[in-house]
Design an enzyme around this catalytic site. Sequence first.
Site, PDB file in Angstrom:
ATOM      1  N   ALA A  64       0.865  -1.172   0.000  1.00 14.54           N
ATOM      2  CA  ALA A  64       0.000   0.000   0.000  1.00 14.54           C
ATOM      3  C   ALA A  64       0.907   1.229   0.000  1.00 14.54           C
ATOM      4  CB  ALA A  64      -0.887  -0.027   1.233  1.00 14.54           C
ATOM      5  N   GLY A 109       0.570  -5.056   0.803  1.00 13.73           N
ATOM      6  CA  GLY A 109      -0.651  -5.121  -0.014  1.00 13.73           C
ATOM      7  C   GLY A 109      -0.446  -5.865  -1.320  1.00 13.73           C
ATOM      8  N   GLU A 112      -0.703  -9.461  -0.485  1.00 13.95           N
ATOM      9  CA  GLU A 112      -2.131  -9.685  -0.200  1.00 13.95           C
ATOM     10  C   GLU A 112      -2.942  -9.753  -1.499  1.00 13.95           C
ATOM     11  OE1 GLU A 112      -1.942  -6.378   2.510  1.00 13.95           O
ATOM     12  OE2 GLU A 112      -2.475  -7.650   4.215  1.00 13.95           O
ATOM     13  N   GLU A 132       4.841  -5.019   7.106  1.00  7.19           N
ATOM     14  CA  GLU A 132       4.085  -3.955   7.770  1.00  7.19           C
ATOM     15  C   GLU A 132       4.564  -3.610   9.176  1.00  7.19           C
ATOM     16  OE1 GLU A 132       2.739  -6.340   5.934  1.00  7.19           O
ATOM     17  OE2 GLU A 132       1.051  -5.576   4.759  1.00  7.19           O
TER      18      GLU A 132
END
Length: 258
Positions: A64, A109, A112, A132
């Site tokens: 992200a 992300g 993911e 993260e």
Amino acid sequence: MYQTIRYEKSDKIGVLTISRPAALNALNSLEIAELAQVMTEIEQDADLGCLIITGDGKAFVAGADISEMSSMTLSEGRDFGRRGSAVMRRIEKLEIPTIAAVNGFALGGGCELAMSCDIILASEKAKFGQPEVGLGITPGFSGTQRLPRRVGAAKAKELIFSGKMVKAEEAKEMGLVNAVYAPEALMEAAMEMAKSFVKNAPIAVKYSKACIDRGLQMDIDGAIALENELFAMCFATADQKEGMAAFLEKRAAAFENK
Ligand code: CO8
């Protein structure tokens, strides 16, 4: 027209490319919104038989967008996490098979996003990780849920607690990745796999995916009952008649998705 993604379709196979290479395809709010938009197009396309997701440049998706997240408040963080998770769940819930062709970094992300696909194929240059906690956050686009379901809780905990990156071969050894290819061979391999799916009876492929995905959430007796029901429903399709007739007549089947 999209600014951060491209979507092309030919012969029942869709290729969705995440394309913001200057930021290693890091997912910002615009990209998440555009992914949600293209998913509406993809979900409504009854002719589509397989979706491939890949990235432009040296990354699949490097996570992200850290610059966008850096100033988020608690409620903005919750909302961003929800929007990202929602779009990944829509990818996961597609009835058709999905393949992540991971060309480079698949971090946070990005890992993911890859895990929201049925199958992950990787370039030798790909690297996977959930970094993260090194940024002071938890995985927020469902990584804490999908990684343990893929590789087991202990391995997922090792990866998430350390935030370390693993190379494609190691990711394959732990069951995250199906196969690893030379960088220039990756997309062709993904296309070949997609073609091997779309040549089969589309309804039978969709029902098989539903049996596996829904069955894994159920107790074994309920899951076998689900399989029996979807197996039975195949006999109400024209493609079952065609597939078996073609076998008996020693010719190739011509499936009609009916
Ligand atoms: N966000 C924003 N920008 C990024 C990101 C990112 N995740 N990753 C790379 N970039 C940018 C860099 O800032 C750089 O921009 P610029 O040229 O303007 O300085 C450009 O992309 C190129 O990157 P590098 O120069 O760093 O390239 P390198 O080859 O040296 O390094 C790495 C590549 C190792 C991938 C490195 O870029 C890196 O570590 N990136 C961050 C990886 C990361 O930590 N990802 C996880 C992010 S957190 C996350 O995904 C959480 C998901 C859930 C969110 C829930 C919200 C509530």
